[in-house]
Each structure stands twice: as structure tokens, then as C-alpha cells.
Design an enzyme around this catalytic site. Structure first.
Site, short mmCIF file in Angstrom:
data_model
loop_
_atom_site.label_atom_id
_atom_site.label_comp_id
_atom_site.label_asym_id
_atom_site.label_seq_id
_atom_site.Cartn_x
_atom_site.Cartn_y
_atom_site.Cartn_z
N ARG A 102 0.85 -1.19 0.00
CA ARG A 102 0.00 0.00 0.00
C ARG A 102 0.88 1.24 0.00
O ARG A 102 1.70 1.42 0.90
CB ARG A 102 -0.91 -0.01 1.23
CG ARG A 102 -1.93 1.12 1.28
CD ARG A 102 -2.81 0.92 2.51
NE ARG A 102 -3.82 1.97 2.63
CZ ARG A 102 -4.13 2.60 3.76
NH1 ARG A 102 -3.50 2.28 4.88
NH2 ARG A 102 -5.06 3.53 3.79
N PHE A 107 1.67 10.72 1.99
CA PHE A 107 1.14 10.12 3.21
C PHE A 107 2.11 9.07 3.75
O PHE A 107 2.87 9.35 4.67
CB PHE A 107 -0.24 9.52 2.96
CG PHE A 107 -0.89 8.92 4.19
CD1 PHE A 107 -0.49 9.26 5.48
CD2 PHE A 107 -1.91 7.99 4.05
CE1 PHE A 107 -1.09 8.70 6.61
CE2 PHE A 107 -2.52 7.42 5.18
CZ PHE A 107 -2.11 7.77 6.45
N GLN A 110 3.16 1.39 3.21
CA GLN A 110 2.84 0.36 4.21
C GLN A 110 3.32 -1.01 3.73
O GLN A 110 3.12 -1.38 2.58
CB GLN A 110 1.34 0.32 4.46
CG GLN A 110 0.93 -0.64 5.57
CD GLN A 110 -0.54 -0.52 5.93
OE1 GLN A 110 -1.15 0.52 5.70
NE2 GLN A 110 -1.11 -1.55 6.51
N ASN A 149 -2.07 -0.84 12.31
CA ASN A 149 -2.98 -1.63 13.14
C ASN A 149 -4.41 -1.52 12.61
O ASN A 149 -4.69 -0.76 11.68
CB ASN A 149 -2.89 -1.20 14.61
CG ASN A 149 -3.31 0.26 14.83
OD1 ASN A 149 -4.31 0.72 14.30
ND2 ASN A 149 -2.53 0.98 15.64
N PHE A 160 4.41 1.20 8.73
CA PHE A 160 4.41 2.16 7.63
C PHE A 160 5.52 3.19 7.83
O PHE A 160 5.96 3.44 8.95
CB PHE A 160 3.05 2.84 7.44
CG PHE A 160 2.52 3.60 8.63
CD1 PHE A 160 2.82 4.94 8.81
CD2 PHE A 160 1.71 2.96 9.56
CE1 PHE A 160 2.32 5.65 9.89
CE2 PHE A 160 1.20 3.66 10.65
CZ PHE A 160 1.51 5.00 10.82
N LEU A 169 -2.20 10.86 13.44
CA LEU A 169 -1.95 9.47 13.84
C LEU A 169 -1.33 9.37 15.23
O LEU A 169 -1.22 8.27 15.77
CB LEU A 169 -1.02 8.80 12.82
CG LEU A 169 -1.52 8.73 11.38
CD1 LEU A 169 -0.48 8.08 10.48
CD2 LEU A 169 -2.84 7.98 11.30
N HIS A 173 -0.98 5.13 16.79
CA HIS A 173 -0.02 4.17 16.25
C HIS A 173 1.31 4.34 16.98
O HIS A 173 1.74 5.47 17.25
CB HIS A 173 0.18 4.40 14.75
CG HIS A 173 -1.04 4.16 13.93
ND1 HIS A 173 -1.31 2.96 13.31
CD2 HIS A 173 -2.09 4.98 13.64
CE1 HIS A 173 -2.46 3.05 12.67
NE2 HIS A 173 -2.96 4.26 12.85
#
Length: 226
Positions: A102, A107, A110, A149, A160, A169, A173
Site C-alpha cells: 500500500r 502520506f 505500508q 494496526n 508504515f 496518527l 499508532h
């Protein structure tokens, strides 16, 4: 010198202060030391105690290596998980042979799903999932690593790498590392064309490993060097 003065004073007063007061002083002394360590680390940034590296290919073409500093003093449980998975040599048991499944420009990237490869799998060295360790560190900018997660206390093997600052975030995380070398490779992965968020050309960790840092060093609370 200040430390020696305090010790000298401490020995002098032992003979005149009651036992209960002495015990209280010991507790306060420990608090002072702990506070000093925490403040010092905040001033200079977290200490890198271990390092892992990923050799990356895009569409089968070698792109280079990403080196990641890990903060074992702050998140030792999380760091041990990532470190051990990076050192496993058999494909399907750790990060070797897995993909960044991903990628979202501006951003993050991942990866870490070495069981299914699509973001639905992976597992930790402790079992299927393990709890959030703490949220002391934040997502300070590009090049910081955090555990992916599916909600509270659902850490496995997926992680990531941020490509921008992601403060939304924070507190959700667990941040455990920072890119110390190879941000050019991170940018190559980020620029790789995607279908939705799935890379069109596979981004693979063809080899990986890790090492303990004999002389830990601090990193600043800023984006990773490009």
C-alpha cells in the site's frame, strides 16, 4: 561535580535524619535522576539502539537500501518485534520477500504483511497480535516508522513509513523508528505508479537484516534527511 556534591551531602545527613526520611530522600533522588534522563532525551531526540535495513526492488529492478534506526530504550517490545522479523532468513517467516502493498503519495508506504501480502495478514513474534506499548513518540515528519494496526492493541508485523508529517496518527499508532539512510529510496517507492493504493510494479524487500548499535546515537525530532 554536582553529582559528587549531592552524594557527599547525602552521606553527611544519613547520621541525623530518621530512617523514614532517608527512604523518602532515596525515592526523590531516583525521581530526580529519571527526570534528568527524560529531559535529556527530549532535548537531543530518541536514541537509536538497533538498526534494520531493507534492500528494495521495484518491478524487479534494484533501487537501493533503506536503513532504519530503532528506539529500543523507548519502545523495547515493539523494537524487538521489528528487529527479529528483519533478521529472519526464510521467506514467509519475516520481512524478507515481503512487499510494500500500500502506497499513498504525500502520506505513507505500508508493508510488513509477509503471510498474505495484501494488508490482511502478518503476525508478530509474540503471537498474532500484541498490545500498544506507548505513544511517547509522535509522527514528526517524513521518514518516521510506526506500527500499522486495525484498532487498539492490534499490532502484528505491518508497519508504515511516513512521507509527510502525520499528527492525526499521534496516540493511535506506536512510533518505533526513523529512516537514517535511504530516503531517496523511500521517495522512489512513493513515486511508483499505483492502482488505487496498490503499486503497479511490485515493491519488494528482497533482503533485510539488523544489527545492535554498540554506541547508540540520538536523532532529532525532525523529518528524515533527504
Amino acid at each position: 561535580q554536582a553529582y559528587n556534591c549531592l552524594i557527599h551531602f547525602y552521606k553527611r545527613v544519613l547520621t541525623v535524619i530518621p530512617v523514614r526520611a532517608i527512604l523518602t530522600m532515596k525515592v526523590l533522588w531516583c525521581v530526580v535522576l529519571m527526570f534528568g534522563l527524560v529531559v535529556g532525551q527530549e532535548d537531543e531526540g530518541p536514541m537509536v539502539t538497533k538498526k534494520v535495513w531493507f534492500n528494495i526492488t521495484i518491478g524487479g529492478e534494484t533501487e537501493g537500501r533503506i536503513e532504519i534506526g530503532l528506539f529500543g530504550d523507548i519502545v523495547p517490545i515493539t523494537v524487538k518485534n521489528v528487529y527479529e522479523l528483519a533478521r529472519k532468513t526464510n521467506i514467509g517467516e519475516g520481512y524478507k520477500g515481503s512487499k510494500f502493498h500500500r502506497v499513498i503519495k504525500n502520506f505513507m508506504l505500508q508493508g510488513g504483511d509477509f503471510t498474505t501480502g495484501d494488508g490482511t495478514g502478518g503476525r508478530s513474534i509474540y503471537g498474532e497480535k500484541f498490545a500498544d506499548e506507548n505513544f511517547i513518540l509522535k509522527h514528526y515528519g517524513a521518514g518516521w516508522l510506526s506500527m500499522a494496526n486495525s484498532g487498539k492493541d492490534t499490532n502484528g508485523s505491518q508497519f508504515f513509513i511516513t512521507t509527510v508529517k502525520t499528527p492525526w496518527l499521534d496516540g493511535k499508532h506506536v512510533v518505533f523508528g526513523k529512516v537514517v539512510k535511504g530516503m531517496d529510496v523511500v521517495r522512489k517507492v512513493e513515486k511508483n505508479p499505483v492502482d488505487g493504493s496498490t503499486p503497479i510494479k511490485a515493491v519488494e524487500i528482497v533482503d533485510c537484516g539488523g544489527e545492535v548499535i554498540d554506541e547508540p546515537f540520538a536523532v532529532d525530532l525532525e523529518p528524515a534527511n533527504e
